[in-house]
Design an enzyme around this catalytic site. Structure first.
Site, PDB file in Angstrom:
ATOM      1  N   HIS A 232      14.129  12.471 -27.228  1.00  0.00           N
ATOM      2  CA  HIS A 232      15.436  12.864 -26.689  1.00  0.00           C
ATOM      3  C   HIS A 232      16.377  13.004 -27.889  1.00  0.00           C
ATOM      4  O   HIS A 232      16.204  12.306 -28.903  1.00  0.00           O
ATOM      5  CB  HIS A 232      15.897  11.735 -25.764  1.00  0.00           C
ATOM      6  CG  HIS A 232      17.148  12.002 -25.003  1.00  0.00           C
ATOM      7  ND1 HIS A 232      18.403  11.897 -25.563  1.00  0.00           N
ATOM      8  CD2 HIS A 232      17.350  12.342 -23.707  1.00  0.00           C
ATOM      9  CE1 HIS A 232      19.310  12.159 -24.641  1.00  0.00           C
ATOM     10  NE2 HIS A 232      18.700  12.433 -23.508  1.00  0.00           N
TER      11      HIS A 232
ATOM     12  N   ASP B 141      13.042   3.840 -28.467  1.00  0.00           N
ATOM     13  CA  ASP B 141      13.987   4.265 -27.438  1.00  0.00           C
ATOM     14  C   ASP B 141      13.353   3.939 -26.081  1.00  0.00           C
ATOM     15  O   ASP B 141      12.399   4.590 -25.655  1.00  0.00           O
ATOM     16  CB  ASP B 141      14.230   5.774 -27.592  1.00  0.00           C
ATOM     17  CG  ASP B 141      15.068   6.340 -26.454  1.00  0.00           C
ATOM     18  OD1 ASP B 141      15.504   5.569 -25.568  1.00  0.00           O
ATOM     19  OD2 ASP B 141      15.291   7.562 -26.445  1.00  0.00           O
TER      20      ASP B 141
ATOM     21  N   GLN C 179      13.913   5.562 -20.908  1.00  0.00           N
ATOM     22  CA  GLN C 179      13.110   5.887 -19.714  1.00  0.00           C
ATOM     23  C   GLN C 179      12.099   4.784 -19.432  1.00  0.00           C
ATOM     24  O   GLN C 179      11.906   4.378 -18.286  1.00  0.00           O
ATOM     25  CB  GLN C 179      12.366   7.222 -19.901  1.00  0.00           C
ATOM     26  CG  GLN C 179      13.252   8.444 -19.989  1.00  0.00           C
ATOM     27  CD  GLN C 179      13.966   8.767 -18.686  1.00  0.00           C
ATOM     28  OE1 GLN C 179      13.516   8.416 -17.599  1.00  0.00           O
ATOM     29  NE2 GLN C 179      15.102   9.432 -18.791  1.00  0.00           N
TER      30      GLN C 179
ATOM     31  N   LYS D 220      20.241   3.913 -15.892  1.00  0.00           N
ATOM     32  CA  LYS D 220      18.931   4.414 -15.433  1.00  0.00           C
ATOM     33  C   LYS D 220      18.159   3.297 -14.724  1.00  0.00           C
ATOM     34  O   LYS D 220      17.136   3.537 -14.094  1.00  0.00           O
ATOM     35  CB  LYS D 220      18.119   4.938 -16.619  1.00  0.00           C
ATOM     36  CG  LYS D 220      18.769   6.151 -17.274  1.00  0.00           C
ATOM     37  CD  LYS D 220      17.845   6.845 -18.211  1.00  0.00           C
ATOM     38  CE  LYS D 220      18.568   7.710 -19.204  1.00  0.00           C
ATOM     39  NZ  LYS D 220      18.852   9.066 -18.735  1.00  0.00           N
TER      40      LYS D 220
ATOM     41  N   CYS E 145      17.934  17.678 -23.088  1.00  0.00           N
ATOM     42  CA  CYS E 145      18.317  17.017 -24.357  1.00  0.00           C
ATOM     43  C   CYS E 145      17.093  16.751 -25.230  1.00  0.00           C
ATOM     44  O   CYS E 145      16.984  15.687 -25.861  1.00  0.00           O
ATOM     45  CB  CYS E 145      19.059  15.703 -24.109  1.00  0.00           C
ATOM     46  SG  CYS E 145      20.548  15.871 -23.157  1.00  0.00           S
TER      47      CYS E 145
HETATM   48  N1  PMP Z   1      16.574   8.552 -24.501  1.00  0.00           N
HETATM   49  C1  PMP Z   1      15.977   9.057 -23.411  1.00  0.00           C
HETATM   50  C2  PMP Z   1      14.491   9.198 -23.394  1.00  0.00           C
HETATM   51  C3  PMP Z   1      16.748   9.456 -22.315  1.00  0.00           C
HETATM   52  O1  PMP Z   1      16.169   9.961 -21.230  1.00  0.00           O
HETATM   53  C4  PMP Z   1      18.160   9.290 -22.373  1.00  0.00           C
HETATM   54  C5  PMP Z   1      19.036   9.714 -21.206  1.00  0.00           C
HETATM   55  N2  PMP Z   1      18.738  10.954 -20.688  1.00  0.00           N
HETATM   56  C6  PMP Z   1      18.713   8.753 -23.550  1.00  0.00           C
HETATM   57  C7  PMP Z   1      17.893   8.392 -24.577  1.00  0.00           C
HETATM   58  C8  PMP Z   1      20.181   8.576 -23.691  1.00  0.00           C
HETATM   59  O2  PMP Z   1      20.655   7.658 -22.763  1.00  0.00           O
HETATM   60  P1  PMP Z   1      22.237   7.491 -22.535  1.00  0.00           P
HETATM   61  O3  PMP Z   1      22.753   8.856 -22.269  1.00  0.00           O
HETATM   62  O4  PMP Z   1      22.318   6.587 -21.356  1.00  0.00           O
HETATM   63  O5  PMP Z   1      22.789   6.885 -23.776  1.00  0.00           O
END
Ligand code: PMP
Length: 401
Positions: A119, A196, A199, A222, A358
């Site tokens: 991401h 990270d 998910q 999430k 993203c």
């Molecule tokens: N990493 C992953 C794999 C994600 O799916 C997301 C959220 N879509 C993020 C990071 C970023 O999370 P946040 O927008 O809650 O900071």
């Protein structure tokens, strides 16, 4: 722990009465009544700030706020609540590691290895710190099954490698790389690993000690909690080595016009009034989750994704980008633009996401400009799958001549 009962589980989410067919839980999960009640009670009944005032209500709130760190530590098997730093979410947590840990250490020519499946939240902070320090970002490419090719680390790692950034689970394919092997290879070369967990934490929270993870980030929203709250786990010695990026109240022990002395971590990294409401809401979400049989709930969501994939695969031109048997189903149809499809699906009451999620480098590696993504949660039903498939059929009728 209660056995997973889909109908009882679903009944706890008031937004489902309004959200139509909600298949966007990988973007953000809906909130159960328990979290809504805790947030409501916080704003209705609590008084005072945390870590500041002596009166009883503020002391009680502080104790509850600190106890939530221990809940997070329990979730990911961190040694102590003090290993948990509150952040706004995964994005802030990863940026904090990049700016407060990596930036003071990286030298020109040093290398940061980042998987191609990341991401943007686990890529852009590294590109930024590389620009600031003269370090380079090196790509760990995708291998078989759309997963980062962890074995390639053996040839990518050099004497200049300093950091490995790797996601626990892709937000597009749902793929989970072999974290244990990646960490083993990285640690053998003295490399610090940022995982990270945005998910992954929802489906199978990592055991940070068993995997020997250095830094782990996740977001509350999430995980059925509020937005604007998340956590960074770090090994004690690594957190101790971080230079705070924000200065202000409660991160110091002494201040004069000549300088300041800082608190120990995690407080040193948490200047200013924190998101107390977020912490209380996340705490309620974790308490509520501790009653859930996550394995059964996960198997329910995965079963729905499999059903959807099986049904949709009978339609001409269907392509799936789903990894393993994940509860995320990224897909498209040959000759149909994902934006056209998602617009029609929205009109038919199906809430899902389309685009690049993203993760532009990942989409480029998959050879597509975007995909649709249905993400299934334990509150979804087989009726939701049928509604999705019927809506896709209606859209295909309009879009394919
Ligand atoms: N990493 C992953 C794999 C994600 O799916 C997301 C959220 N879509 C993020 C990071 C970023 O999370 P946040 O927008 O809650 O900071």
């Amino acid at each position: 722990m209660n056995a997973f009962n889909p109908a009882q589980f679903r009944a706890q989410f008031p937004a489902l009465s309004d959200a139509g067919v909600y298949l966007d839980s990988a973007a953000t999960a809906l909130k159960p009544q328990a979290v809504i009640d805790a947030s409501h009670q916080f704003y209705s009944l609590s008084a005072g700030n945390v870590h500041r005032s002596q009166f009883a209500a503020a002391q009680k709130l502080t104790a509850r706020y600190e106890e939530a760190r221990t809940q997070v530590a329990t979730l990911i098997n961190a040694p102590d609540g003090k290993n948990i730093v509150w952040t706004r979410g995964s994005t802030e947590a990863i940026n904090m590691v990049a700016q407060c840990y990596a930036r003071p250490r990286l030298k020109p020519g040093d290398e940061i290895i980042v998987s191609e499946a990341e991401h943007h939240a686990n890529l852009v902070p590294w590109l930024m710190v590389a620009e600031q320090t003269g370090a380079q970002v090196i790509k760990l490419p995708l291998g078989a099954g759309h997963l980062p090719d962890v074995e390639q680390l053996s040839s990518l790692i050099s004497s200049r490698s300093r950091i490995l950034a790797l996601g626990q689970m892709s937000n597009v394919t749902g793929g989970c790389p072999d974290l244990a092997r990646a960490i083993q290879l990285a640690h053998a070369a003295g490399i610090v690993v940022m995982v990270d967990g945005a998910q992954g934490v929802v489906h199978f929270p990592a055991d940070v000690q068993a995997l020997d993870i250095d830094f782990y980030a996740f977001s509350g929203h999430k995980l059925y909690g509020p937005t604007g709250i998340g956590a960074l786990y770090g090994k004690q010695e690594l957190l101790d080595d971080m230079t705070p990026w924000l200065g202000g109240g409660k991160m110091i022990t002494e201040v004069t016009f000549d300088g300041f002395k800082t608190q120990p971590v995690p407080y040193r990294l948490e200047a200013g009034t924190p998101n107390v409401a977020g912490v209380i809401g996340l705490s309620a979400a974790l308490e509520w989750l501790s009653e859930l049989d996550i394995v059964q709930a996960e198997s329910w969501s995965r079963g729905l994704a499999t059903l959807a994939e099986d049904e949709l695969s009978r339609r001409p031109g269907f392509r799936s980008f789903r990894c393993q048997d994940s509860s995320l189903l990224a897909f498209d149809f040959d000759g149909v633009h994902h934006s056209d499809m998602v617009t029609l699906l929205a009109g038919y009451g199906i809430a899902l996401r389309a685009g690049q999620h993203c993760a532009q480098p990942l989409l480029a590696a998959l050879g597509v400009s975007g995909t649709l993504r249905a993400s299934f949660a334990p509150y979804n039903t087989q009726e939701d799958v049928h509604a999705l498939v019927n809506a896709v059929d209606r859209a295909l009728d309009l879009l394919v001549d």
